[in-house]
Scaffold this motif. Structure first.
Motif, short mmCIF file in Angstrom:
data_model
loop_
_atom_site.label_atom_id
_atom_site.label_comp_id
_atom_site.label_asym_id
_atom_site.label_seq_id
_atom_site.Cartn_x
_atom_site.Cartn_y
_atom_site.Cartn_z
N HIS A 66 10.88 16.25 -19.30
CA HIS A 66 9.65 16.65 -19.59
C HIS A 66 9.55 18.30 -19.68
O HIS A 66 10.23 18.90 -18.89
N GLY A 67 8.14 18.75 -19.80
CA GLY A 67 7.96 20.10 -19.73
C GLY A 67 6.63 20.39 -19.74
O GLY A 67 5.76 19.67 -20.32
N PHE A 68 6.13 21.46 -19.37
CA PHE A 68 4.81 22.05 -19.18
C PHE A 68 4.37 23.18 -20.07
O PHE A 68 5.03 24.27 -20.18
N THR A 69 3.42 23.13 -20.65
CA THR A 69 2.79 24.16 -21.69
C THR A 69 1.30 24.59 -21.00
O THR A 69 0.39 23.62 -20.83
N ILE A 70 1.08 25.88 -20.86
CA ILE A 70 -0.36 26.38 -20.61
C ILE A 70 -0.97 26.80 -22.00
O ILE A 70 -0.27 27.76 -22.44
N PHE A 71 -2.13 26.34 -22.19
CA PHE A 71 -2.77 26.59 -23.53
C PHE A 71 -4.01 27.25 -23.25
O PHE A 71 -4.89 26.53 -22.84
N ILE A 72 -4.04 28.44 -23.69
CA ILE A 72 -5.42 29.20 -23.32
C ILE A 72 -5.96 29.63 -24.74
O ILE A 72 -5.50 29.89 -25.65
N PHE A 73 -7.29 29.35 -24.79
CA PHE A 73 -7.96 29.72 -26.07
C PHE A 73 -9.55 30.33 -25.87
O PHE A 73 -10.33 29.40 -25.12
N GLY A 74 -9.68 31.26 -26.05
CA GLY A 74 -10.94 32.03 -25.61
C GLY A 74 -11.10 31.95 -24.21
O GLY A 74 -10.20 32.29 -23.17
N PRO A 75 -12.26 31.44 -23.62
CA PRO A 75 -12.62 31.41 -22.19
C PRO A 75 -12.01 30.05 -21.51
O PRO A 75 -11.99 29.86 -20.29
N TYR A 76 -11.31 29.20 -22.66
CA TYR A 76 -10.87 27.79 -21.86
C TYR A 76 -9.41 27.61 -21.73
O TYR A 76 -8.61 28.52 -22.28
N ALA A 77 -8.83 26.80 -21.07
CA ALA A 77 -7.68 26.53 -20.82
C ALA A 77 -7.38 24.97 -20.84
O ALA A 77 -8.29 24.37 -20.54
N ARG A 78 -6.00 24.53 -21.28
CA ARG A 78 -5.57 23.02 -20.90
C ARG A 78 -4.29 23.10 -20.60
O ARG A 78 -3.53 24.16 -20.68
N PHE A 79 -3.81 22.10 -19.93
CA PHE A 79 -2.77 21.94 -19.57
C PHE A 79 -1.95 20.84 -20.49
O PHE A 79 -2.56 19.76 -20.65
N ILE A 80 -0.48 21.02 -21.02
CA ILE A 80 -0.23 19.91 -21.65
C ILE A 80 1.26 19.53 -21.26
O ILE A 80 1.81 20.38 -20.69
N ARG A 81 1.55 18.19 -20.95
CA ARG A 81 2.62 17.83 -20.44
C ARG A 81 3.42 16.84 -21.73
O ARG A 81 3.23 16.25 -22.25
N TRP A 82 4.69 17.60 -21.86
CA TRP A 82 5.58 16.94 -22.94
C TRP A 82 6.61 15.99 -22.54
O TRP A 82 7.18 16.42 -21.44
N ASP A 83 6.95 15.12 -23.07
CA ASP A 83 8.23 14.33 -22.93
C ASP A 83 8.66 13.73 -24.29
O ASP A 83 8.24 13.91 -25.55
N ARG A 84 9.72 12.88 -24.04
CA ARG A 84 10.29 12.39 -25.40
C ARG A 84 9.42 11.63 -26.07
O ARG A 84 9.76 11.04 -27.41
N ALA A 85 8.18 10.90 -25.54
CA ALA A 85 7.26 10.04 -26.40
C ALA A 85 6.10 10.67 -26.76
O ALA A 85 5.57 9.98 -27.81
N GLY A 86 5.82 12.07 -26.47
CA GLY A 86 4.61 12.61 -26.90
C GLY A 86 4.18 13.58 -26.17
O GLY A 86 4.92 14.42 -25.38
N ALA A 87 2.62 13.65 -25.68
CA ALA A 87 2.43 14.75 -24.94
C ALA A 87 1.07 14.38 -24.50
O ALA A 87 0.19 13.27 -24.92
N ILE A 88 0.78 14.62 -23.24
CA ILE A 88 -0.45 14.59 -22.44
C ILE A 88 -1.30 15.59 -22.41
O ILE A 88 -0.78 16.56 -22.00
N VAL A 89 -2.49 15.71 -22.78
CA VAL A 89 -3.41 16.88 -22.85
C VAL A 89 -4.58 16.86 -21.86
O VAL A 89 -5.24 15.81 -22.00
N SER A 90 -4.94 17.65 -21.11
CA SER A 90 -5.91 17.65 -20.29
C SER A 90 -7.08 17.89 -20.94
O SER A 90 -7.33 18.46 -21.99
N ARG A 91 -8.28 17.93 -20.19
CA ARG A 91 -9.61 18.14 -20.60
C ARG A 91 -9.47 19.75 -20.69
O ARG A 91 -8.88 20.40 -19.65
N LYS A 92 -10.30 20.54 -21.41
CA LYS A 92 -10.55 22.01 -21.41
C LYS A 92 -11.46 22.26 -20.04
O LYS A 92 -12.27 21.39 -19.65
#
Length: 202
Positions: free
Chosen positions: A102-128
Motif C-alpha cells: 500500500h501507499g499514501f497520497t496527500i491531496f491538497i486542493f484550494g483550502p482543502y485536503a484529503r488522504f488517499i490510501r492505495w493498495d492492489r485493490a483500489g483506493a480509500i479516500v478520506s473526507r475533505k
C-alpha cells in the motif's frame, strides 16, 4: 521531502509524470537533482490551486447509511475527471514500480485536503477537511508516518533489494531472462517452502 514537480522520472520518459512534493528515504539516494524516482518513493502529494479541482464529492453530513451505499463519490466535472485520472496514474505507476502492499497520497486542493490510501485493490479516500483552518490532521499524519516502519509505510516485508554481490550473481546466472532495462534493480524474495521454513530467491 523533495519538490519533484519539475523533474519526471528518467526511468519512465514516455509518460513524464512528476508528482508534487514527495518523500524519500535519504539512505543511498541522490536527491540533489530533485528527480522523481517512483522506485524509491515513500509518500507523495498532489497540489491543486482551486477547490473546483477536487476529484471527489462528499455526501452531506448525516446522510442515511442506505443512501451512502449508492452515493456517487466521483466528481464528474472536467476538472474533477482530470485530477482523478492524474491521481490514479500516479498511484498505478507507483505500485507498478515497487514491491509494495500500500501507499499514501496527500491531496491538497484550494483550502482543502484529503488522504488517499492505495493498495492492489483500489483506493480509500478520506473526507475533505479545511487544512487552512485546522492543520492538525496533516501534522498528526506526518508525525505518525515518520514513526512507521517500512511495512507500515507499505513496503512488502518479504522483498528486499539484493546486495551488490547478489545482483552480480543474478545478472550472470539469469542472463537469459534479463530485462531490457538493465538499470532496474535486482530483488531477493522470501518464500515459504514445504517444511514451513523460508528461503530467499533472486
Amino acid at each position: 521531502m523533495v519538490n519533484t514537480s519539475y523533474h519526471y522520472d528518467p526511468e519512465d520518459p514516455g509518460d513524464k509524470i512528476k508528482p508534487d512534493p514527495s518523500v524519500y528515504l535519504k539512505e543511498g539516494l541522490d536527491l540533489s537533482q530533485r528527480k522523481t524516482q517512483f522506485d524509491r518513493l515513500e509518500l507523495h502529494s498532489e497540489l491543486k490551486p482551486f477547490s473546483s479541482q477536487d476529484a471527489f464529492r462528499d455526501p452531506p453530513d448525516n446522510t442515511p447509511e442506505q443512501e451512502l451505499r449508492t452515493w456517487e463519490f466521483r466528481h464528474f466535472s472536467k476538472e474533477g475527471n482530470s485530477t482523478r485520472g492524474q491521481l490514479i496514474h500516479y498511484g498505478t505507476q507507483w505500485l507498478a514500480r515497487q514491491h509494495r502492499n500500500h501507499g499514501f497520497t496527500i491531496f491538497i486542493f484550494g483550502p482543502y485536503a484529503r488522504f488517499i490510501r492505495w493498495d492492489r485493490a483500489g483506493a480509500i479516500v478520506s473526507r475533505k477537511f479545511i487544512y487552512k483552518e485546522d492543520s492538525s490532521p496533516l501534522v498528526e499524519f506526518f508525525w505518525r508516518f515518520s514513526r512507521l516502519d517500512a511495512a507500515g509505510r507499505g513496503q512488502d516485508p518479504t522483498v528486499r533489494r539484493a546486495s551488490d554481490e547478489e545482483a552480480t550473481i543474478a545478472k550472470t546466472e539469469l542472463q537469459e531472462w534479463a530485462p531490457t532495462n538493465l538499470n532496474r534493480p535486482v530483488f531477493a524474495f522470501t518464500v515459504k517452502v514445504d517444511n514451513g521454513e523460508t528461503r530467499e530467491f533472486l
